[in-house]
Design a protein around this motif. Structure first.
Motif, PDB file in Angstrom:
ATOM      1  N   ASP A 150       0.834  -1.209   0.000  1.00 56.49           N
ATOM      2  CA  ASP A 150       0.000   0.000   0.000  1.00 56.49           C
ATOM      3  C   ASP A 150       0.865   1.254   0.000  1.00 56.49           C
ATOM      4  OD1 ASP A 150      -2.645  -1.353   2.131  1.00 56.49           O
ATOM      5  OD2 ASP A 150      -2.284  -1.492  -0.037  1.00 56.49           O
ATOM      6  N   LEU A 151       1.956   1.226   0.775  1.00 58.73           N
ATOM      7  CA  LEU A 151       2.858   2.376   0.806  1.00 58.73           C
ATOM      8  C   LEU A 151       3.484   2.614  -0.568  1.00 58.73           C
ATOM      9  CD1 LEU A 151       4.622   1.802   4.235  1.00 58.73           C
ATOM     10  CD2 LEU A 151       3.191   3.753   3.637  1.00 58.73           C
ATOM     11  N   MET A 152       3.888   1.545  -1.246  1.00 61.94           N
ATOM     12  CA  MET A 152       4.477   1.687  -2.580  1.00 61.94           C
ATOM     13  C   MET A 152       3.457   2.234  -3.572  1.00 61.94           C
ATOM     14  SD  MET A 152       6.868  -1.734  -2.829  1.00 61.94           S
ATOM     15  CE  MET A 152       7.599  -1.205  -4.380  1.00 61.94           C
ATOM     16  N   LYS A 153       2.200   1.761  -3.465  1.00 62.10           N
ATOM     17  CA  LYS A 153       1.153   2.278  -4.347  1.00 62.10           C
ATOM     18  C   LYS A 153       0.913   3.759  -4.085  1.00 62.10           C
ATOM     19  CE  LYS A 153      -1.405  -2.063  -4.985  1.00 62.10           C
ATOM     20  NZ  LYS A 153      -2.654  -2.788  -4.717  1.00 62.10           N
ATOM     21  N   ALA A 154       0.906   4.128  -2.786  1.00 70.31           N
ATOM     22  CA  ALA A 154       0.654   5.528  -2.438  1.00 70.31           C
ATOM     23  C   ALA A 154       1.755   6.433  -2.980  1.00 70.31           C
ATOM     24  CB  ALA A 154       0.553   5.678  -0.917  1.00 70.31           C
ATOM     25  N   ASP A 155       2.990   5.922  -3.061  1.00 70.70           N
ATOM     26  CA  ASP A 155       4.112   6.703  -3.591  1.00 70.70           C
ATOM     27  C   ASP A 155       4.208   6.619  -5.101  1.00 70.70           C
ATOM     28  OD1 ASP A 155       6.336   6.033  -0.790  1.00 70.70           O
ATOM     29  OD2 ASP A 155       4.858   7.618  -1.111  1.00 70.70           O
ATOM     30  N   GLY A 156       3.329   5.854  -5.736  1.00 74.15           N
ATOM     31  CA  GLY A 156       3.348   5.725  -7.190  1.00 74.15           C
ATOM     32  C   GLY A 156       4.490   4.875  -7.700  1.00 74.15           C
ATOM     33  N   LEU A 157       5.052   4.000  -6.858  1.00 74.87           N
ATOM     34  CA  LEU A 157       6.196   3.187  -7.273  1.00 74.87           C
ATOM     35  C   LEU A 157       5.770   2.001  -8.123  1.00 74.87           C
ATOM     36  CD1 LEU A 157       8.230   3.170  -3.932  1.00 74.87           C
ATOM     37  CD2 LEU A 157       8.611   4.589  -5.947  1.00 74.87           C
ATOM     38  N   LEU A 158       4.558   1.494  -7.896  1.00 73.95           N
ATOM     39  CA  LEU A 158       4.130   0.292  -8.610  1.00 73.95           C
ATOM     40  C   LEU A 158       3.517   0.600  -9.963  1.00 73.95           C
ATOM     41  CD1 LEU A 158       2.592  -1.959  -5.802  1.00 73.95           C
ATOM     42  CD2 LEU A 158       4.813  -2.156  -6.906  1.00 73.95           C
ATOM     43  N   GLY A 159       2.842   1.735 -10.091  1.00 70.58           N
ATOM     44  CA  GLY A 159       2.142   2.025 -11.346  1.00 70.58           C
ATOM     45  C   GLY A 159       1.077   0.969 -11.591  1.00 70.58           C
ATOM     46  N   ASP A 160       1.109   0.364 -12.774  1.00 74.06           N
ATOM     47  CA  ASP A 160       0.161  -0.700 -13.120  1.00 74.06           C
ATOM     48  C   ASP A 160       0.711  -2.080 -12.810  1.00 74.06           C
ATOM     49  OD1 ASP A 160      -0.810   1.130 -16.089  1.00 74.06           O
ATOM     50  OD2 ASP A 160      -1.638   1.192 -14.065  1.00 74.06           O
ATOM     51  N   PHE A 161       1.876  -2.142 -12.186  1.00 78.89           N
ATOM     52  CA  PHE A 161       2.520  -3.430 -11.922  1.00 78.89           C
ATOM     53  C   PHE A 161       1.856  -4.106 -10.719  1.00 78.89           C
ATOM     54  CE2 PHE A 161       6.167  -5.993 -13.010  1.00 78.89           C
ATOM     55  CZ  PHE A 161       6.281  -6.843 -11.923  1.00 78.89           C
ATOM     56  N   ASN A 162       1.571  -5.405 -10.854  1.00 77.08           N
ATOM     57  CA  ASN A 162       0.956  -6.187  -9.779  1.00 77.08           C
ATOM     58  C   ASN A 162       1.989  -7.128  -9.174  1.00 77.08           C
ATOM     59  OD1 ASN A 162      -1.671  -5.166  -9.877  1.00 77.08           O
ATOM     60  ND2 ASN A 162      -2.160  -6.479 -11.628  1.00 77.08           N
ATOM     61  N   ILE A 163       2.019  -7.175  -7.882  1.00 77.44           N
ATOM     62  CA  ILE A 163       2.901  -8.100  -7.167  1.00 77.44           C
ATOM     63  C   ILE A 163       2.083  -9.318  -6.760  1.00 77.44           C
ATOM     64  CG2 ILE A 163       4.303  -8.444  -5.109  1.00 77.44           C
ATOM     65  CD1 ILE A 163       5.063  -5.524  -5.227  1.00 77.44           C
ATOM     66  N   GLU A 164       2.541 -10.515  -7.160  1.00 80.21           N
ATOM     67  CA  GLU A 164       1.835 -11.761  -6.841  1.00 80.21           C
ATOM     68  C   GLU A 164       2.171 -12.165  -5.403  1.00 80.21           C
ATOM     69  OE1 GLU A 164      -0.099 -11.921 -10.343  1.00 80.21           O
ATOM     70  OE2 GLU A 164      -0.305 -13.384  -8.721  1.00 80.21           O
ATOM     71  N   LEU A 165       1.146 -12.463  -4.643  1.00 74.84           N
ATOM     72  CA  LEU A 165       1.330 -12.852  -3.237  1.00 74.84           C
ATOM     73  C   LEU A 165       0.956 -14.314  -3.041  1.00 74.84           C
ATOM     74  CD1 LEU A 165      -0.180  -9.742  -1.415  1.00 74.84           C
ATOM     75  CD2 LEU A 165       2.200 -10.187  -1.974  1.00 74.84           C
ATOM     76  N   ASN A 166       1.769 -15.015  -2.320  1.00 75.90           N
ATOM     77  CA  ASN A 166       1.494 -16.410  -1.932  1.00 75.90           C
ATOM     78  C   ASN A 166       1.787 -16.515  -0.438  1.00 75.90           C
ATOM     79  OD1 ASN A 166       0.967 -19.108  -1.850  1.00 75.90           O
ATOM     80  ND2 ASN A 166       2.851 -19.741  -2.863  1.00 75.90           N
ATOM     81  N   LEU A 167       0.864 -16.008   0.359  1.00 69.98           N
ATOM     82  CA  LEU A 167       1.063 -15.879   1.804  1.00 69.98           C
ATOM     83  C   LEU A 167       0.365 -17.017   2.526  1.00 69.98           C
ATOM     84  CD1 LEU A 167       0.394 -12.042   2.079  1.00 69.98           C
ATOM     85  CD2 LEU A 167       2.517 -13.208   1.498  1.00 69.98           C
ATOM     86  N   ALA A 168       1.115 -17.766   3.288  1.00 65.73           N
ATOM     87  CA  ALA A 168       0.534 -18.887   4.045  1.00 65.73           C
ATOM     88  C   ALA A 168      -0.421 -18.349   5.103  1.00 65.73           C
ATOM     89  CB  ALA A 168       1.647 -19.705   4.699  1.00 65.73           C
TER      90      ALA A 168
END
Length: 765
Positions: free
Chosen positions: A625-643
């Motif tokens: 969320d912090l990266m999105k708020a700073d505009g670092l991700l843009g349209d890039f999605n990070i895949e999560l595989n959290l147990a």
């Protein structure tokens, strides 16, 4: 000669004893065997000669001896003893035996020995037990059948003679006919003299009754009788009876079942009456109603139907619905067929364009009706012309749509609270702000109050109470409401109170704005500032450590060289004392420089890392969320595989988020260096297999990676960077932070492109 005869008789006696399957022996008063038959050898696998002279307890075994000893004592006392007992002889299986101990007395009556006769009755005992078990099961079945007979909710009866002179019934039968418990149900008995049994208006003879007919071998099914009790009560009874046969296949009695169907018959009569009343109701109803058969022919119509849809006919009975209305839409005909199949259908707003071009908005319903047999006999159709009302409603909808458009543009939810009826209206947007649609959230003030955050509830309700008491006419508040997913949404609310002509408050209106994202952005900004401050401090620590590391080496070398020079000068050069003093000062200054650097490092590191239990999965989401708020991700999605269900870790949340952001930013930059449009970044969490007390977090990308293993080993060194503009401290700081938490960080080259950075954190104990 006499001795030979005696010897022959003794042999004959021994042959008889040996041929007997029972144990036969003679023992003295010391319980020693003097003579035994051959059966002993079969039972104990010891010859008769070996048994002779031995004590009984040595032959039959300790357990057996404990059982028979009391009986032998009684026999030695002169008593003839008989008993049945299960005895474990020797090492074989226990045997059931019948034993007889007969004392042998001399002429004076003194016992001089005991004759032992033991018969194996194991098979007999097993048979007796089996018979007892079968008898018990039979008794249980009889008891069960008796319970069923006594408790069955329908009348049951049984007779054991073909004439039915005596018939026994259960309590349900006795209650049905108003008889005392145990009364005889036969018409031959006095208890049934006043009972009259009729069929089709004729009293039945005794031989025509179901139990008597079954007693003669006839199977009686579904026989309906009219029973008139002595008090004049009339019953309608359904009966079935079946014959009982003996072993020769001849009737020996009968059983029967009797059910009081009086209520069912009355219901059928009521149904017929209701159908007549329904016809009258349909005809005189102030609505358009028609009743049709399965062929869609009119059976009955209301007068209103004739007026509105009669198409000029004064009477429609017998006419076909489709022949009268040639312009019915196909959808309606399909609905009629579905209703004939059992469905109930309705439409509250349907347009019928007739052949002459006229348009009628209708509310209609169609449903099947059933005959007394429960079969679908046709359908009922009701119509209501709602054209005028629909036009008025359309005007209202247009007005509301214009208002809704204005409200929708500002994403505002509005509400209306009637203070007189206590009814609350919530607009769809108000409900959507809390994750609900339509009727999923009840329009009740109690529901709204229940969803107020506990920390806000007293303050908000206090402000509303002030407003209602006249202390203020409106309010503007920020508070939290519980969302459908149990999170809390921040709401900015403005409300105003309306007064009647008597200046009494009767209504409160308001608008709600969801400001959660604004609040969240504000909190994220504050968190980011704190994190950056912590990061800058750690950068200073790591920078000081790197400088100390780089300067301590040359300073140490200076000290060593100075010591060597001092040693040389002291051994032969002129003015050695002065040179020695200078070189000694050089050495002291070099040591002092190292000490100053260490003091600076200690000063920068005096702040301690404060750790607390935290959810690593939640921390990953917050970092993204912090990266999105700073505009670092843009349209890039990070895949999560959290147990799921991971234990909490013990760590400083701000520092761990900074590590995560640093790793994900490195991964993004690595992908961007390759100009990849399909780059992948995967973040996974799991329990560390090598140490279950640790949680393993991995950030994996398919970027440029590193060229070789040597470069891979250097990536965590201070001031080492693979990026042209990089300082080379990010990974070093991240690794230091993780190690400060008791974890480890390492890197692995992927099988394809890119790197996987792993680090571990300790679970909360």
């Amino acid at each position: 000669m006499a001795e030979a005869a005696l010897f022959e008789r003794e042999n004959e006696l021994r042959l008889i004893m040996d041929a007997t399957p029972a144990l036969i022996s003679y023992i003295n008063t010391d319980f020693r065997y003097l003579r035994v038959n051959a059966t002993y050898e079969h039972w104990f696998n010891i010859s008769a000669d070996q048994i002779a002279g031995k004590k009984a307890q040595d032959i039959i075994g300790k357990e057996a001896w404990q059982i028979v000893q009391p009986y032998l004592e009684r026999a030695r006392a002169g008593e003839t003893v008989n008993f049945d007992q299960q005895i474990p002889y020797g090492i074989g299986k226990p045997r059931w035996v019948h034993a007889t101990y007969i004392p042998n007395k001399d002429s004076s009556g003194r016992v001089k020995g005991i004759v032992v006769h033991i018969v194996d009755i194991t098979d007999r005992k097993l048979a007796e037990n089996k018979i007892a078990t079968l008898n018990q099961k039979l008794l249980n079945r009889i008891e069960e059948m008796q319970v069923i007979f006594n408790t069955a909710p329908i009348g049951l009866a049984i007779t054991n003679d073909v004439k039915g002179y005596h018939i026994r019934g259960n309590r349900a039968n006795e209650r049905m006919f108003g008889l005392p418990e145990g009364a005889d149900l036969s018409k031959h008995s006095a208890s049934m003299e006043g009972v009259c049994v009729m069929q089709n208006g004729r009293e039945l003879a005794i031989d025509e009754l179901p139990m008597q007919r079954a007693g003669h071998g006839e199977l009686v099914t579904n026989m309906v009788m009219d029973v008139i009790l002595p008090g004049g009560q009339w019953l309608k009874v359904l009966s079935n009876a079946s014959p009982l046969f003996n072993e020769k296949g001849e009737p020996r009695g009968a059983v029967g079942a009797f059910l009081d169907i009086t209520a069912i018959k009355k219901t059928e009569e009521s149904l017929i009456k209701s159908q007549l009343q329904l016809r009258l109701f349909v005809e005189q109803a102030p609505l358009s109603i028609a009743m049709l058969d399965r062929d869609m022919n009119y059976l009955v119509t209301s007068h209103r139907w004739i007026e509105e849809f009669g198409r000029g006919y004064d009477e429609l009975t017998g006419l076909n619905h489709y022949a009268v209305n040639l312009d019915l839409p196909p959808e309606w005909k399909d609905a009629h067929q579905r209703a004939l199949a059992g469905e109930c259908l309705r439409n509250d707003d349907d347009l019928w364009i007739q052949a002459d071009g006229s348009q009628h908005w209708l509310r209609w319903a169609v449903y099947p009706w059933t005959n007394p047999a429960g079969e679908i006999g046709g359908i009922m159709i009701s119509f209501e012309d709602i054209t005028a009302r629909r036009q008025a409603e359309q005007e209202l909808r247009n007005s509301e749509a214009r208002l809704a458009l204005v409200v929708d543009q500002v994403k505002a939810g509005y509400w209306d609270w009637d203070l007189m009826t206590h009814k609350l209206f919530l607009s769809p947007e108000s409900k959507r702000q809390l994750g609900f649609e339509g009727s999923e959230l009840l329009d009740r003030r109690e529901e709204w109050v229940h969803r107020l955050h506990l920390e806000d509830r007293t303050f908000v309700l206090g402000i509303i109470d002030k407003c209602m008491s006249g202390l203020q006419s409106n309010y503007e508040l920020e508070f939290r409401l519980r969302h459908r997913d149990n999170s809390y949404r921040w709401i900015h609310s403005r409300g105003v109170l309306l007064y009647d002509q008597n200046n009494h408050p009767y209504r409160m209106l308001g608008i709600n704005l969801d400001i959660t994202d604004y609040i969240k952005q504000r909190e994220l900004s504050e968190r980011r500032n704190k994190m950056e401050q912590a990061f800058r401090q750690h950068v200073a620590v790591q920078t000081a450590a790197a400088i100390a590391h780089e300067l301590n080496q040359p300073l140490t070398a200076i000290s060593s060289y100075a010591d060597v020079a001092l040693h040389i000068l002291l051994t032969g050069e002129p003015n050695p004392q002065k040179l020695a003093q200078l070189m000694e000062n050089c050495s002291q200054q070099a040591l002092r420089a190292g000490k100053v650097i260490r003091q600076l490092l200690a000063l920068l590191q005096k702040g301690e890392t404060v750790s607390a239990p935290m959810d690593i999965n939640a921390s990953i989401h917050e970092a993204i969320d912090l990266m999105k708020a700073d505009g670092l991700l843009g349209d890039f999605n990070i895949e999560l595989n959290l147990a799921q269900g991971l234990p909490l870790v013990n760590a400083n949340a701000l520092q761990i988020q900074k590590v995560l952001i640093n790793l994900m930013r490195n991964a993004l930059e690595s992908i961007e260096e390759q100009d990849l449009n399909t780059g992948e970044i995967n973040v996974t969490t799991q329990v560390y297999d090598a140490d279950p007390a640790m949680i393993l977090i991995t950030v994996c990308d398919n970027g440029t990676g590193v060229p070789d293993a040597a470069a891979l080993r250097k990536i965590f060194q201070p001031f080492h960077s693979t990026k042209p503009a990089g300082l080379g401290v990010g990974l070093a700081i991240s690794r230091s932070l993780i190690e400060a938490h008791g974890g480890k960080m390492w890197a692995e080259q992927n099988a394809g492109n890119g790197l996987s950075i792993h680090f571990t954190l300790p679970c909360v104990i």
